[in-house]
Motif scaffolding. Structure first.
Motif, PDB file in Angstrom:
ATOM      1  N   ILE A 194       0.833  -1.208   0.000  1.00 41.92           N
ATOM      2  CA  ILE A 194       0.000   0.000   0.000  1.00 41.92           C
ATOM      3  C   ILE A 194       0.862   1.250   0.000  1.00 41.92           C
ATOM      4  CG2 ILE A 194      -1.701   1.335   1.334  1.00 41.92           C
ATOM      5  CD1 ILE A 194      -2.831  -1.357   2.313  1.00 41.92           C
ATOM      6  N   ALA A 195       2.008   1.194   0.679  1.00 39.09           N
ATOM      7  CA  ALA A 195       2.897   2.360   0.770  1.00 39.09           C
ATOM      8  C   ALA A 195       3.378   2.818  -0.599  1.00 39.09           C
ATOM      9  CB  ALA A 195       4.088   2.035   1.667  1.00 39.09           C
ATOM     10  N   ASP A 196       3.527   1.874  -1.534  1.00 35.19           N
ATOM     11  CA  ASP A 196       4.052   2.194  -2.867  1.00 35.19           C
ATOM     12  C   ASP A 196       2.952   2.265  -3.930  1.00 35.19           C
ATOM     13  OD1 ASP A 196       6.565   2.049  -1.709  1.00 35.19           O
ATOM     14  OD2 ASP A 196       6.855  -0.047  -2.279  1.00 35.19           O
ATOM     15  N   ARG A 197       1.692   2.185  -3.504  1.00 30.72           N
ATOM     16  CA  ARG A 197       0.600   2.019  -4.462  1.00 30.72           C
ATOM     17  C   ARG A 197       0.555   3.133  -5.507  1.00 30.72           C
ATOM     18  NH1 ARG A 197      -4.966   0.090  -2.006  1.00 30.72           N
ATOM     19  NH2 ARG A 197      -4.712   1.978  -0.762  1.00 30.72           N
ATOM     20  N   GLU A 198       0.649   4.368  -5.083  1.00 36.81           N
ATOM     21  CA  GLU A 198       0.532   5.479  -6.039  1.00 36.81           C
ATOM     22  C   GLU A 198       1.717   5.518  -6.992  1.00 36.81           C
ATOM     23  OE1 GLU A 198      -2.293   7.056  -6.338  1.00 36.81           O
ATOM     24  OE2 GLU A 198      -2.953   5.763  -4.690  1.00 36.81           O
ATOM     25  N   ASP A 199       2.931   5.298  -6.462  1.00 35.22           N
ATOM     26  CA  ASP A 199       4.114   5.258  -7.329  1.00 35.22           C
ATOM     27  C   ASP A 199       4.026   4.091  -8.304  1.00 35.22           C
ATOM     28  OD1 ASP A 199       5.416   7.489  -6.287  1.00 35.22           O
ATOM     29  OD2 ASP A 199       6.363   6.338  -4.688  1.00 35.22           O
ATOM     30  N   ASP A 200       3.558   2.942  -7.831  1.00 40.35           N
ATOM     31  CA  ASP A 200       3.446   1.763  -8.694  1.00 40.35           C
ATOM     32  C   ASP A 200       2.450   1.991  -9.829  1.00 40.35           C
ATOM     33  OD1 ASP A 200       5.276   0.479  -7.116  1.00 40.35           O
ATOM     34  OD2 ASP A 200       3.817  -0.777  -6.060  1.00 40.35           O
ATOM     35  N   LYS A 201       1.359   2.672  -9.525  1.00 43.31           N
ATOM     36  CA  LYS A 201       0.365   2.979 -10.560  1.00 43.31           C
ATOM     37  C   LYS A 201       0.975   3.858 -11.654  1.00 43.31           C
ATOM     38  CE  LYS A 201      -3.869   2.746  -7.746  1.00 43.31           C
ATOM     39  NZ  LYS A 201      -4.952   3.571  -7.131  1.00 43.31           N
ATOM     40  N   LYS A 202       1.757   4.847 -11.253  1.00 44.79           N
ATOM     41  CA  LYS A 202       2.380   5.758 -12.222  1.00 44.79           C
ATOM     42  C   LYS A 202       3.375   5.025 -13.113  1.00 44.79           C
ATOM     43  CE  LYS A 202       2.005   9.766  -9.149  1.00 44.79           C
ATOM     44  NZ  LYS A 202       2.753  10.694  -8.253  1.00 44.79           N
ATOM     45  N   ILE A 203       4.135   4.110 -12.503  1.00 39.47           N
ATOM     46  CA  ILE A 203       5.146   3.366 -13.255  1.00 39.47           C
ATOM     47  C   ILE A 203       4.497   2.314 -14.156  1.00 39.47           C
ATOM     48  CG2 ILE A 203       7.160   1.845 -13.032  1.00 39.47           C
ATOM     49  CD1 ILE A 203       7.609   3.188 -10.263  1.00 39.47           C
ATOM     50  N   GLY A 204       3.352   1.796 -13.707  1.00 40.32           N
ATOM     51  CA  GLY A 204       2.654   0.772 -14.473  1.00 40.32           C
ATOM     52  C   GLY A 204       3.004  -0.640 -14.065  1.00 40.32           C
ATOM     53  N   ILE A 205       3.356  -0.823 -12.777  1.00 42.60           N
ATOM     54  CA  ILE A 205       3.638  -2.173 -12.283  1.00 42.60           C
ATOM     55  C   ILE A 205       2.525  -2.612 -11.337  1.00 42.60           C
ATOM     56  CG2 ILE A 205       6.128  -2.047 -12.584  1.00 42.60           C
ATOM     57  CD1 ILE A 205       6.406  -1.348  -9.664  1.00 42.60           C
ATOM     58  N   ASN A 206       2.477  -3.899 -11.074  1.00 43.54           N
ATOM     59  CA  ASN A 206       1.355  -4.491 -10.340  1.00 43.54           C
ATOM     60  C   ASN A 206       1.686  -4.740  -8.869  1.00 43.54           C
ATOM     61  OD1 ASN A 206      -0.409  -4.974 -12.709  1.00 43.54           O
ATOM     62  ND2 ASN A 206       1.198  -6.422 -13.294  1.00 43.54           N
ATOM     63  N   SER A 207       0.627  -4.816  -8.079  1.00 42.29           N
ATOM     64  CA  SER A 207       0.698  -5.310  -6.703  1.00 42.29           C
ATOM     65  C   SER A 207      -0.714  -5.710  -6.308  1.00 42.29           C
ATOM     66  CB  SER A 207       1.246  -4.252  -5.742  1.00 42.29           C
ATOM     67  OG  SER A 207       0.264  -3.280  -5.428  1.00 42.29           O
ATOM     68  N   SER A 208      -0.824  -6.577  -5.318  1.00 41.71           N
ATOM     69  CA  SER A 208      -2.149  -6.971  -4.851  1.00 41.71           C
ATOM     70  C   SER A 208      -2.877  -5.778  -4.237  1.00 41.71           C
ATOM     71  CB  SER A 208      -2.040  -8.112  -3.842  1.00 41.71           C
ATOM     72  OG  SER A 208      -1.148  -7.788  -2.806  1.00 41.71           O
ATOM     73  N   ALA A 209      -2.134  -4.814  -3.693  1.00 41.34           N
ATOM     74  CA  ALA A 209      -2.755  -3.613  -3.122  1.00 41.34           C
ATOM     75  C   ALA A 209      -3.447  -2.776  -4.193  1.00 41.34           C
ATOM     76  CB  ALA A 209      -1.705  -2.773  -2.399  1.00 41.34           C
ATOM     77  N   ILE A 210      -2.945  -2.849  -5.435  1.00 47.30           N
ATOM     78  CA  ILE A 210      -3.587  -2.162  -6.558  1.00 47.30           C
ATOM     79  C   ILE A 210      -4.741  -3.005  -7.099  1.00 47.30           C
ATOM     80  CG2 ILE A 210      -3.269  -1.359  -8.936  1.00 47.30           C
ATOM     81  CD1 ILE A 210      -0.363  -0.684  -8.191  1.00 47.30           C
ATOM     82  N   SER A 211      -4.481  -4.293  -7.308  1.00 43.49           N
ATOM     83  CA  SER A 211      -5.463  -5.169  -7.946  1.00 43.49           C
ATOM     84  C   SER A 211      -6.713  -5.375  -7.105  1.00 43.49           C
ATOM     85  CB  SER A 211      -4.822  -6.527  -8.256  1.00 43.49           C
ATOM     86  OG  SER A 211      -3.705  -6.368  -9.102  1.00 43.49           O
ATOM     87  N   LEU A 212      -6.553  -5.395  -5.786  1.00 40.83           N
ATOM     88  CA  LEU A 212      -7.705  -5.623  -4.902  1.00 40.83           C
ATOM     89  C   LEU A 212      -8.567  -4.372  -4.716  1.00 40.83           C
ATOM     90  CD1 LEU A 212      -5.974  -7.825  -2.177  1.00 40.83           C
ATOM     91  CD2 LEU A 212      -7.716  -8.566  -3.813  1.00 40.83           C
ATOM     92  N   LYS A 213      -8.013  -3.213  -5.036  1.00 42.51           N
ATOM     93  CA  LYS A 213      -8.740  -1.934  -4.958  1.00 42.51           C
ATOM     94  C   LYS A 213      -9.366  -1.737  -3.580  1.00 42.51           C
ATOM     95  CE  LYS A 213      -9.582  -2.102  -9.919  1.00 42.51           C
ATOM     96  NZ  LYS A 213     -10.576  -2.171 -11.018  1.00 42.51           N
ATOM     97  N   THR A 214     -10.676  -1.535  -3.534  1.00 39.38           N
ATOM     98  CA  THR A 214     -11.338  -1.238  -2.248  1.00 39.38           C
ATOM     99  C   THR A 214     -11.489  -2.475  -1.360  1.00 39.38           C
ATOM    100  OG1 THR A 214     -13.513  -1.522  -3.291  1.00 39.38           O
ATOM    101  CG2 THR A 214     -12.609   0.710  -3.209  1.00 39.38           C
ATOM    102  N   ASN A 215     -11.196  -3.627  -1.901  1.00 43.93           N
ATOM    103  CA  ASN A 215     -11.312  -4.868  -1.115  1.00 43.93           C
ATOM    104  C   ASN A 215     -10.020  -5.243  -0.388  1.00 43.93           C
ATOM    105  OD1 ASN A 215     -14.030  -5.502  -1.844  1.00 43.93           O
ATOM    106  ND2 ASN A 215     -13.278  -6.116  -3.869  1.00 43.93           N
TER     107      ASN A 215
END
Length: 300
Positions: A194-215
């Protein structure tokens, strides 16, 4: 060389191996200790315990080096990792590769010399694990849930100590402890992502914190719940004193409380660090509960 200069020289290496972050090493070793104490031959010998710790620290250092070698270009774009040694070139890529080879050889030597004469199975598991350690850092580029692959790697922290202790991979206690470790790892590393979620979105890489969204927090809560349930099953089949069960229930409620606190906090980056540290403390508390429960059970 003066002491101050020597410490300045060592500092980048300590960062590369993540020895400046002992929580990450501890949270790797905790499931290994669960496994040793839940196996039929528990309690483990002091020699076995020490060698498993040394092996865990060694392979963890190798994994961190592999991660940083893969991720140099990504790390410089993420606030949390932008000062890592390979990014700022305080350690050369060549020297990092030499240190990686050293730790891989050291891990192999430790695995080859674990007591109880079960080296063949241990070495097979080690060679199965190695490709996953190498591939895991790439998972964020091609897999929406890279934390699942990390969890699989973490599961070997249960399998290898059990194999070293027992010479096999049999039993309900082993399977449930392994699955609990995978779920626990998925939970806390999803939180960490979650700590890297915004940076990861900008770069275009994946994480479960991004994929799970509000869940995200719901899934983490379920992962922790299943972890406790499975560890309870593992301990039941292993044989444990009744004193263990109130402690396990206490750990369950603390874990759920931790998720609720994190979900409500606005300053999540700071709270994520606290959550990660607290998970290592809860894992340690679970280990101490297992040790106490096993000792009392054996002596009754």
């Amino acid at each position: 060389m003066h002491l101050h200069s020597f410490l300045n020289y060592l500092n980048p290496w300590i960062q590369l191996f993540r020895w400046n972050k002992p929580t990450g090493r501890l949270i790797l070793l905790i499931p290994a200790a669960w496994s040793l104490w839940l196996s039929p031959s528990s309690p483990p010998s002091i020699k076995m315990f020490i060698m498993i710790i040394l092996g865990g620290i060694s392979i963890s250092a190798a994994g961190c080096i592999i991660n940083d070698l893969w991720d140099q270009n990504i790390d410089r774009k993420v606030a949390r990792t932008s000062k890592r040694p390979l990014v700022i070139k305080s350690i050369s890529q060549k020297n990092a590769i030499i240190s990686l080879i050293f730790f891989l050889i050291l891990s192999l030597l430790i695995a080859s010399n674990l007591p109880n004469g079960n080296q063949n199975l241990i070495l097979k598991l080690s060679f199965i694990l190695l490709p996953f350690i190498v591939l895991y850092p790439t998972a964020k580029r091609w897999f929406q849930y890279p934390q699942i692959l990390l969890s699989f790697c973490w599961g070997f922290c249960v399998l290898i100590p059990w194999a070293a202790q027992e010479g096999d991979l049999k039993g309900v206690s082993l399977f449930t402890c392994w699955l609990a470790t995978c779920l626990w790892t998925f939970g806390f590393d999803t939180v960490y992502a979650i700590a890297d979620r915004e940076d990861d979105k900008k770069i275009g890489i994946n994480s479960s914190a991004i994929s799970l969204k509000t869940n995200t927090f719901k899934v983490v809560s379920v992962s922790y719940s299943l972890t406790i349930l499975l560890m309870g099953i593992s301990c039941y089949f292993s044989g444990i004193s009744i004193i263990f069960w109130p402690l396990l229930i206490l750990i369950f409620f603390i874990m759920q409380y931790e998720v609720r606190v994190l979900e409500k906090k606005l300053n999540k980056v700071k709270q994520i660090s606290i959550h990660f540290r607290n998970q290592s403390l809860l894992g340690t508390l679970l280990l101490l509960s297992i040790i106490l429960g096993k000792i009392l059970y054996i002596n009754l």
